[in-house]
Design a protein around this motif. Structure first.
Motif, PDB file in Angstrom:
ATOM      1  N   UNK A 110      10.522  -5.643  -5.656  1.00 24.54           N
ATOM      2  CA  UNK A 110      10.158  -6.338  -4.423  1.00 24.54           C
ATOM      3  C   UNK A 110      11.290  -6.290  -3.398  1.00 24.54           C
ATOM      4  N   UNK A 111      12.029  -5.163  -3.399  1.00 21.45           N
ATOM      5  CA  UNK A 111      13.088  -4.989  -2.387  1.00 21.45           C
ATOM      6  C   UNK A 111      12.483  -4.605  -1.033  1.00 21.45           C
ATOM      7  N   UNK A 112      11.308  -3.974  -1.070  1.00 23.27           N
ATOM      8  CA  UNK A 112      10.615  -3.606   0.156  1.00 23.27           C
ATOM      9  C   UNK A 112       9.149  -4.038   0.053  1.00 23.27           C
ATOM     10  N   UNK A 113       8.488  -4.049   1.185  1.00 23.86           N
ATOM     11  CA  UNK A 113       7.059  -4.398   1.184  1.00 23.86           C
ATOM     12  C   UNK A 113       6.272  -3.212   1.733  1.00 23.86           C
TER      13      UNK A 113
ATOM     14  N   UNK B 270      11.731 -15.439  -3.368  1.00 27.02           N
ATOM     15  CA  UNK B 270      11.804 -14.365  -2.371  1.00 27.02           C
ATOM     16  C   UNK B 270      11.379 -14.872  -0.990  1.00 27.02           C
ATOM     17  N   UNK B 271      11.400 -16.199  -0.842  1.00 28.06           N
ATOM     18  CA  UNK B 271      11.066 -16.834   0.438  1.00 28.06           C
ATOM     19  C   UNK B 271       9.702 -16.396   0.952  1.00 28.06           C
ATOM     20  N   UNK B 272       8.749 -16.314   0.029  1.00 27.93           N
ATOM     21  CA  UNK B 272       7.399 -15.906   0.409  1.00 27.93           C
ATOM     22  C   UNK B 272       6.491 -17.126   0.519  1.00 27.93           C
ATOM     23  N   UNK B 273       5.339 -16.931   1.139  1.00 26.37           N
ATOM     24  CA  UNK B 273       4.371 -18.011   1.315  1.00 26.37           C
ATOM     25  C   UNK B 273       3.367 -17.987   0.170  1.00 26.37           C
TER      26      UNK B 273
ATOM     27  N   UNK C 273      16.379  -7.237  -7.005  1.00 21.58           N
ATOM     28  CA  UNK C 273      15.053  -7.616  -6.519  1.00 21.58           C
ATOM     29  C   UNK C 273      13.960  -6.893  -7.319  1.00 21.58           C
ATOM     30  N   UNK C 274      14.009  -7.160  -8.616  1.00 22.03           N
ATOM     31  CA  UNK C 274      13.072  -6.507  -9.532  1.00 22.03           C
ATOM     32  C   UNK C 274      12.701  -7.472 -10.652  1.00 22.03           C
ATOM     33  N   UNK C 275      11.462  -7.445 -11.075  1.00 26.07           N
ATOM     34  CA  UNK C 275      11.039  -8.229 -12.238  1.00 26.07           C
ATOM     35  C   UNK C 275      10.369  -7.304 -13.241  1.00 26.07           C
ATOM     36  N   UNK C 276      10.506  -7.661 -14.507  1.00 23.01           N
ATOM     37  CA  UNK C 276       9.915  -6.828 -15.555  1.00 23.01           C
ATOM     38  C   UNK C 276       9.369  -7.737 -16.650  1.00 23.01           C
TER      39      UNK C 276
ATOM     40  N   UNK D 153      -0.179 -12.907  -3.390  1.00 26.27           N
ATOM     41  CA  UNK D 153      -0.112 -12.180  -2.124  1.00 26.27           C
ATOM     42  C   UNK D 153       1.285 -11.694  -1.814  1.00 26.27           C
ATOM     43  N   UNK D 154       2.288 -12.341  -2.418  1.00 27.54           N
ATOM     44  CA  UNK D 154       3.679 -11.939  -2.192  1.00 27.54           C
ATOM     45  C   UNK D 154       4.115 -10.836  -3.137  1.00 27.54           C
TER      46      UNK D 154
END
Length: 885
Positions: A818-821, A674-677, A771-774, A638-639
């Motif tokens: 994941x720099x923005x949502x 990323x401090x997500x739930x 803030x990127x993953x590949x 979900x994050x």
């Protein structure tokens, strides 16, 4: 009344006498010499080739036959002497410049000794038109005796319609006769022939070889005697992966009666054996079935010489080129003729960088000598030898025709001391693959297979160590034993997520007929969380099992009704999965379409869910020979962090399917970055990322990128961007060998081999700064498939080779920003432009060293492409690239 009885008795006597006079087969008269002209030829060409373009030769001769002895009580029980004379040898398709046989005599080609043996008289015992015994001289060369057997087999005929079992030079075969008005047609059902010479075939039908064969002989008879016999036998062998890579072997025989003259009188005697002994005590009953012929390769290099000349092709930097698998195939052929000492010598002399490829070749040879050599060379107690040990184990798993001894060797290794825990896992996992292949060819009840089955079936309950339980489950997944289904059903509901996903993915590999209603109910319990909460990847795996196991209307309807009540990304995944099933016409599409007629199941609220998760299937290639499909399933948390990514490639041919490749990447417990739930059921998951590969129906040992938060952080700060190797090496894909015993007495040796140089790697990069993953999966490969048929008669050798080859690469890259949502997710599957070549080579040679070779080929470039995925992905990729710009 008395006259009537006498009349009936006379009628019965006449009827009995007339019945005795009806010949069961051809009869020869006493004091007569029968003269025939005989011709036999063998032609080799591609499947659609003509006689004028074929390679091969023709043997001609005169033949004389006379009756030596007849059983006084049975006119169809005869001993006949045959003799060939005035022998000639010529090319079937004379060529003015390259005709090796032009101007040669039979004596100059064969030699005085072999020609003398061929023209030396021999005898056949013919009873009721069937050859009961063949008498010749034991010391004669086997190829010469086989030619004589070919002529004797041509005389075998029955004069009435029916199906019988006959022994002739081809073996013990079922034969169908059809007789009408002086014409008899003999059709030999070649697939029924039993011979002493056995070859081997590739385990997988998709990678295997198809065969078509026919043998028809037409007889013209006059008063029950053979006036002419014309036989044609055709064998076509083709690689299933490309039917144009096909070879045709044609054998023809022709026998024509030219006249008769006064001949020897019958020899008196009580039985055949005494008569033969009185005529020539050196004649012996040697059997009408063909003898094995050991081909002697004159001037061929030894294994060490072969290695010295080709060792550069085995260096790692050459593995992406077609010369690597081509050299690999030739090296295997050389290893199969070598001794254990010669093989050990090469293993010890190979460079450190080439040695893994040598281990691939030695293991793939699958001979007793090669297995002994590699087991003697490897030291499984040494943890430093992990690379070589794992290459050996993987080559065992990919073995084209493994035997019980190979499995016993792995069992012995598993019971001994092993220096590396990874190797211990691989040994057990690969044993499961060997059990599957041995059971497939009827060896499921052999002692070693029974012992290993017991070990892996009881394995999960014999330990509490999670790594060991996983090891046994993966072995059972490879074995595909029906007895393992209840075990998978149990562990699918485990509290350990890894056990659940392995068990569910294993159930998906079974024939749907084996998936019982109890198992289906269990899988539905997991998906709908009837008993406890499961992680998303477990539930999505359960959904895959439901949809691929011939689901019922109710199961599909309940699954559709769940959409909208699932976690955010799982909602999107299930919508995409259903749409993919309908679009690609997968097996469940009919029942899904039926269930979607209900507006409660199919409405805008359910099917308008947004997210990044997806499921997509498509064709990689589609030809008349084989179709190749791909599927790509990606599930996000979900994050927005990738949870699972599964890429599959399948090949299908003639109703058979091969799971060519599966690369599954899994990540969990990364929300803290990323401090997500975390999502439902995933709050306490340990940070982890890893990759699992299944290659050519064989599950390999999974690879871990990192495990635990501290390991994760150290990997993030030390990531170099370099991919982690999953599997690298040389694989023997196609391996078909057989001896084709032709009715003429000639033997053709057929070898089809396919070699693959492969390099699969994968990696995961996470940048907290950008803030990127590949994640990436890179597949590189070079493929060579060859088909070779050779006819070697000592005095002349002829053959043909068809082959095709290619080099290609396939890259799968997933980028998440994941720099923005909401997060931006871009998936790419790229196939580069690759070359494809086909070749045809015909060759002929004489013992003198004189030879002729003709070759032709065709090359083309196949354009590269980016495989299509869903439209939403294309839109997202544009945004990712725009943001990069």
């Amino acid at each position: 009344m008395l006259k009537l009885v006498v009349l009936l008795l006379c009628t019965a006597v006449v009827a009995t006498d007339s019945k005795k006079d009806v010949a069961a087969g051809p009869r020869l008269d006493n004091h007569q010499l029968y003269k025939f002209s005989y011709r036999t030829e063998v032609l080799l060409d591609r499947a659609g080739g003509s006689k004028t373009s074929s390679a091969g030769y023709r043997i001609t001769s005169d033949v004389s036959a006379h009756l030596v002895w007849r059983d006084p009580g049975n006119k169809d029980d005869q001993l006949i002497q045959l003799a060939m004379s005035d022998v000639g040898v010529e090319s079937v398709a004379p060529r003015s410049k390259r005709d090796l046989l032009k101007g040669s005599t039979a004596e100059s080609l064969m030699g005085k000794g072999p020609l003398g043996a061929l023209t030396r008289p021999y005898m056949i015992h013919l009873r009721n038109g069937k050859v009961k015994a063949f008498y010749s001289y034991r010391e004669e060369p086997a190829p010469i005796k086989n030619l004589k057997r070919g002529l004797a087999s041509l005389l075998q005929v029955q004069l009435n319609t029916g199906k019988v079992i006959e022994n002739d030079v081809s073996g013990r075969c079922t034969v169908q006769y059809r007789a009408t008005n002086g014409q008899v047609t003999r059709t030999k059902l070649l697939e029924t022939c039993q011979t002493s010479e056995t070859g081997f075939a590739t385990y997988s039908q998709v990678l295997g070889v198809s065969k078509k064969a026919s043998s028809v002989t037409s007889f013209t008879l006059s008063d029950g005697f053979i006036e002419s016999a014309e036989a044609e036998e055709v064998h076509i062998l083709a690689a299933n992966s490309r039917r144009s890579a096909a070879v045709k072997v044609v054998s023809r025989q022709s026998l024509k009666f030219v006249g008769r003259a006064a001949g020897p009188l019958e020899v008196p005697g009580k039985d055949v054996a005494s008569v033969v002994a009185s005529v020539d005590a050196k004649l012996a009953a040697v059997g009408v079935m063909a003898e094995q012929v050991k081909s002697q390769c004159k001037g061929c290099p030894t294994l060490v010489e072969h290695w010295q000349a080709n060792k550069d092709q085995f260096e790692p930097e050459r593995l992406s080129k077609v010369m690597a698998p081509r050299s690999f195939l030739a090296f295997i052929q050389s290893i199969r003729k070598a001794t254990e000492e010669e093989i050990l010598s090469v293993l010890k002399s190979a460079s450190k960088t080439a040695l893994p490829q040598v281990v691939d070749a030695v293991t793939s040879a699958q001979t007793p000598a090669s297995l002994d050599a590699i087991l003697s060379f490897l030291n499984f107690t040494d943890a430093k030898g992990l690379v070589l040990q794992e290459r050996f184990l993987y080559a065992c798993g990919f073995a084209s025709h493994p035997n019980e001894r190979m499995l016993q060797s792995l069992l012995d290794i598993s019971k001994g001391k092993i220096g590396s825990s990874e190797i211990k896992e691989s040994v057990v996992i690969i044993m499961g693959a060997l059990v599957n292949k041995l059971c497939h060819k009827g060896g499921c009840d052999s002692p070693t297979v029974v012992q290993v089955k017991k070990m892996i079936l009881e394995g999960p309950e014999s330990t509490e160590v999670e790594a060991e339980i996983q090891m046994f489950l993966l072995s059972l997944k490879n074995s595909l034993l029906p007895e393992a289904i209840p075990i998978f059903a149990k562990y699918a509901e485990s509290e350990v997520g890894a056990f659940c996903t392995i068990a569910l993915s294993a159930l998906q590999r079974y024939d749907t007929k084996l998936i019982t209603e109890e198992v289906k109910s269990m899988v539905n319990r997991i998906y709908h969380q009837n008993r406890r909460i499961y992680a998303k990847n477990v539930r999505s795996a359960a959904a895959d099992v439901i949809l691929s196991s011939n689901p019922s209307y109710e199961h599909v309807k309940n699954l559709l009704l769940s959409i909208g009540n699932l976690p955010h990304e799982m909602n999107k995944y299930m919508v995409s999965k259903i749409q993919d099933i309908l679009r690609f016409e997968l097996p469940a599409s009919k029942v899904v379409r039926h269930a979607m007629k209900d507006m409660m199941s199919h409405n805008y609220d359910r099917f308008a869910k947004v997210g990044s998760s997806s499921a997509y299937s498509g064709f990689m290639a589609k030809t008349a020979d084989v179709s190749s499909t791909y599927s790509l399933d990606i599930l996000y948390s979900g994050s927005g962090i990738m949870r699972t990514s599964i890429m599959n490639i399948y090949g299908a041919s003639s109703g058979a399917t091969l799971h060519g490749l599966q690369v599954a990447i899994e990540a969990q417990g990364l929300e803290t970055l990323i401090a997500a739930t975390p999502d439902e059921g995933e709050k306490d998951l340990e940070s982890f990322a890893g990759m699992s590969a299944l290659l050519f129906d064989v599950q390999l040992r999974p690879v871990t990128f990192f495990k635990g938060y501290s390991d994760l952080m150290s990997k993030i700060f030390s990531m170099s961007g370099e991919p982690v190797n999953v599997v690298k090496g040389l694989i023997l894909l196609t391996d078909h060998s057989e001896v084709i015993q032709l009715q003429s007495g000639v033997k053709a040796s057929a070898e089809f081999q396919g070699g693959l140089a492969i390099d699969i790697s994968g990696g995961m990069e996470i940048s907290l700064w950008y803030r990127e993953s590949k994640t990436s999966v890179n597949n590189r490969g070079a493929l060579v498939v060859t088909g070779n048929v050779t006819v070697d008669m000592d005095f002349v050798r002829t053959g043909i080779e068809v082959s095709f080859e290619t080099e290609s690469s396939l890259d799968f890259i997933t980028t998440v920003q994941f720099s923005n949502y909401p997060f931006l997710v871009c998936i790419q599957m790229d196939k580069t432009t690759f070359p494809f070549s086909e070749y045809l080579t015909k060759y002929e040679s004489l013992p003198s060293g004189k030879s002729s070779v003709s070759s032709k080929g065709r090359k083309q470039l196949v354009p590269g492409s980016e495989f299509p995925l869903h439209q939403e992905n294309s839109n997202m990729c544009k945004k990712v690239f725009d943001s990069d710009w």
